[in-house]
Scaffold this motif. Sequence first.
Motif, PDB file in Angstrom:
ATOM      1  N   GLY A  72       0.894  -1.127  -0.089  1.00 41.39           N
ATOM      2  CA  GLY A  72       0.059  -0.084   0.041  1.00 41.39           C
ATOM      3  C   GLY A  72       0.849   1.349  -0.019  1.00 41.39           C
ATOM      4  N   LEU A  73       0.289   2.598  -0.219  1.00 40.92           N
ATOM      5  CA  LEU A  73       0.683   3.638  -0.135  1.00 40.92           C
ATOM      6  C   LEU A  73       0.576   4.538   1.228  1.00 40.92           C
ATOM      7  N   CYS A  74       1.780   5.097   1.687  1.00 39.90           N
ATOM      8  CA  CYS A  74       1.644   5.511   2.919  1.00 39.90           C
ATOM      9  C   CYS A  74       2.005   7.032   2.791  1.00 39.90           C
ATOM     10  N   VAL A  75       1.182   7.997   3.169  1.00 38.78           N
ATOM     11  CA  VAL A  75       1.520   9.273   2.845  1.00 38.78           C
ATOM     12  C   VAL A  75       1.752  10.187   4.218  1.00 38.78           C
ATOM     13  N   GLY A  93     -17.208   2.127  -3.428  1.00 39.16           N
ATOM     14  CA  GLY A  93     -17.656   2.710  -4.884  1.00 39.16           C
ATOM     15  C   GLY A  93     -16.472   3.353  -5.681  1.00 39.16           C
ATOM     16  N   LEU A  94     -15.384   3.501  -5.255  1.00 38.55           N
ATOM     17  CA  LEU A  94     -14.386   4.106  -6.036  1.00 38.55           C
ATOM     18  C   LEU A  94     -13.149   3.289  -6.770  1.00 38.55           C
ATOM     19  N   ASP A  95     -12.954   3.530  -8.149  1.00 42.57           N
ATOM     20  CA  ASP A  95     -12.071   2.771  -8.856  1.00 42.57           C
ATOM     21  C   ASP A  95     -10.715   3.558  -8.703  1.00 42.57           C
ATOM     22  N   ASP A  96      -9.677   2.961  -9.216  1.00 44.49           N
ATOM     23  CA  ASP A  96      -8.092   3.633  -9.086  1.00 44.49           C
ATOM     24  C   ASP A  96      -8.005   5.024  -9.279  1.00 44.49           C
ATOM     25  N   LEU A 102      -9.205  11.513  -5.154  1.00 41.41           N
ATOM     26  CA  LEU A 102      -9.493  11.688  -3.880  1.00 41.41           C
ATOM     27  C   LEU A 102      -8.118  12.045  -3.009  1.00 41.41           C
ATOM     28  N   LEU A 103      -7.206  11.284  -3.452  1.00 42.79           N
ATOM     29  CA  LEU A 103      -5.947  11.702  -2.568  1.00 42.79           C
ATOM     30  C   LEU A 103      -5.386  13.232  -3.050  1.00 42.79           C
ATOM     31  N   LEU A 104      -5.247  13.321  -4.389  1.00 43.92           N
ATOM     32  CA  LEU A 104      -4.847  14.715  -4.778  1.00 43.92           C
ATOM     33  C   LEU A 104      -5.602  15.774  -4.049  1.00 43.92           C
ATOM     34  N   ASN A 105      -6.969  15.695  -4.018  1.00 45.79           N
ATOM     35  CA  ASN A 105      -7.968  16.625  -3.279  1.00 45.79           C
ATOM     36  C   ASN A 105      -7.539  16.748  -1.909  1.00 45.79           C
ATOM     37  N   SER A 106      -7.159  15.526  -1.185  1.00 44.57           N
ATOM     38  CA  SER A 106      -6.728  15.739   0.359  1.00 44.57           C
ATOM     39  C   SER A 106      -5.531  16.198   0.519  1.00 44.57           C
ATOM     40  N   LEU A 107      -4.760  16.214  -0.358  1.00 43.23           N
ATOM     41  CA  LEU A 107      -3.382  16.787  -0.173  1.00 43.23           C
ATOM     42  C   LEU A 107      -3.316  18.267  -0.664  1.00 43.23           C
ATOM     43  N   ARG A 108      -4.591  18.800  -1.050  1.00 45.61           N
ATOM     44  CA  ARG A 108      -4.412  20.559  -1.223  1.00 45.61           C
ATOM     45  C   ARG A 108      -4.130  21.517  -0.242  1.00 45.61           C
ATOM     46  N   GLY A 109      -3.029  22.096  -0.445  1.00 49.55           N
ATOM     47  CA  GLY A 109      -2.749  22.962   0.543  1.00 49.55           C
ATOM     48  C   GLY A 109      -1.663  22.508   1.683  1.00 49.55           C
ATOM     49  N   GLN A 110      -1.586  21.101   1.435  1.00 50.40           N
ATOM     50  CA  GLN A 110      -0.490  20.607   2.551  1.00 50.40           C
ATOM     51  C   GLN A 110       0.893  20.998   1.856  1.00 50.40           C
ATOM     52  N   SER A 111       1.758  21.101   3.192  1.00 49.29           N
ATOM     53  CA  SER A 111       3.226  21.654   2.621  1.00 49.29           C
ATOM     54  C   SER A 111       4.061  20.464   2.391  1.00 49.29           C
ATOM     55  N   THR A 112       3.763  19.206   2.872  1.00 48.91           N
ATOM     56  CA  THR A 112       4.658  18.084   2.418  1.00 48.91           C
ATOM     57  C   THR A 112       3.673  17.132   1.475  1.00 48.91           C
ATOM     58  N   ARG A 113       4.449  16.779   0.636  1.00 49.72           N
ATOM     59  CA  ARG A 113       3.807  15.676  -0.306  1.00 49.72           C
ATOM     60  C   ARG A 113       4.661  14.612  -0.363  1.00 49.72           C
ATOM     61  N   ALA A 114       5.513  14.072   0.695  1.00 48.50           N
ATOM     62  CA  ALA A 114       6.294  13.035   0.897  1.00 48.50           C
ATOM     63  C   ALA A 114       5.628  11.587   1.066  1.00 48.50           C
ATOM     64  N   ALA A 115       5.841  10.541   0.447  1.00 50.17           N
ATOM     65  CA  ALA A 115       5.099   9.177   0.575  1.00 50.17           C
ATOM     66  C   ALA A 115       5.776   8.178   0.285  1.00 50.17           C
ATOM     67  N   HIS A 116       5.484   7.222   0.688  1.00 47.12           N
ATOM     68  CA  HIS A 116       6.321   5.869   0.330  1.00 47.12           C
ATOM     69  C   HIS A 116       5.434   4.658   0.055  1.00 47.12           C
ATOM     70  N   TYR A 153      -2.276   3.615  -7.688  1.00 42.69           N
ATOM     71  CA  TYR A 153      -1.526   4.961  -7.582  1.00 42.69           C
ATOM     72  C   TYR A 153      -0.617   5.408  -8.209  1.00 42.69           C
ATOM     73  N   ASP A 154      -0.225   4.373  -9.556  1.00 46.21           N
ATOM     74  CA  ASP A 154       0.919   4.936 -10.025  1.00 46.21           C
ATOM     75  C   ASP A 154       0.829   6.180 -10.844  1.00 46.21           C
ATOM     76  N   PRO A 155      -0.177   6.709 -11.286  1.00 40.11           N
ATOM     77  CA  PRO A 155       0.000   8.036 -12.132  1.00 40.11           C
ATOM     78  C   PRO A 155       0.291   9.178 -11.091  1.00 40.11           C
ATOM     79  N   VAL A 156       0.008   9.122  -9.691  1.00 39.79           N
ATOM     80  CA  VAL A 156       0.278  10.213  -8.983  1.00 39.79           C
ATOM     81  C   VAL A 156       1.471  10.103  -8.131  1.00 39.79           C
ATOM     82  N   PHE A 157       2.132   8.793  -8.100  1.00 33.17           N
ATOM     83  CA  PHE A 157       3.378   8.373  -7.425  1.00 33.17           C
ATOM     84  C   PHE A 157       4.553   8.840  -8.053  1.00 33.17           C
ATOM     85  N   PHE A 158       5.243   9.854  -7.750  1.00 34.19           N
ATOM     86  CA  PHE A 158       6.252  10.653  -8.450  1.00 34.19           C
ATOM     87  C   PHE A 158       7.834  10.039  -7.793  1.00 34.19           C
TER      88      PHE A 158
END
Length: 197
Positions: A72-75, A93-96, A102-116, A153-158
């Motif tokens: 899984g993905l840990c943000v 109800g959600l697909d990939d 939803l993840l992108l929306n939840s991170l709006r305005g957050q100062s850190t975008r670190a994840a693993h 989550y591949d398209p948003v994991f940089f």
Amino acid sequence: MQRFVLATHNPGKLREMSEILSRLGVEVVMPADLGLTVDVEETGTTFAENAMLKAKAICTAANLPAIADDSGLCVDALNGGPGVYSARYGGEGLDDKGRYTLLLNSLRGQSTRAAHFESAIACAFPNGDTLTAAGRCDGTIAFAPMGEGGFGYDPVFFVPALAKTFAQMTAEEKNKISHRGKALAEFVEQLETYLRQ
Ligand code: IMP
């Protein structure tokens, strides 16, 4: 050839595991190939716990060595979430695409975008022996999806080292650095040592 059961319904995962383990003299089958339908509830709080729950349940049901994985993905900004809930993030109800949006929306305005990403592999033997392996891949959550490959989550994991998202990498590129690739390499090493003993 020694027979192992892989706790998955995913033929892609079976193919990948078969290719790697065949050179150790191990044949991998799915629970369904043995007529087993074991639905294991992932009640653990860690990837390692969930992987071991699945491996032990399948091992008991099949009376054969069993391999299971959990990932899984840990943000950071979500206190490590969605973590073990990555597949269920946002509800049934959600697909990939719905989940990473939803993840992108939840991170709006957050100062850190670190994840693993994390991956755990567990193997349980009928005699009670167990093996465990883990892998991790560090990165950041992109500001918008990029790339067409992969899944989840591949398209948003940089990944800064390659300046690409997982979805912009070839399967080979991703396997070399991914959490699953690393866990699998460690697991194969452990299994090789175990089988030699
Ligand atoms: P599971 O390990 O099959 O239970 O998968 C857990 C969930 O984590 C998946 O449904 C994906 O949403 C996410 N995930 C795990 N590994 C990856 C990956 O390599 N890329 C994208 N998403 C992943």
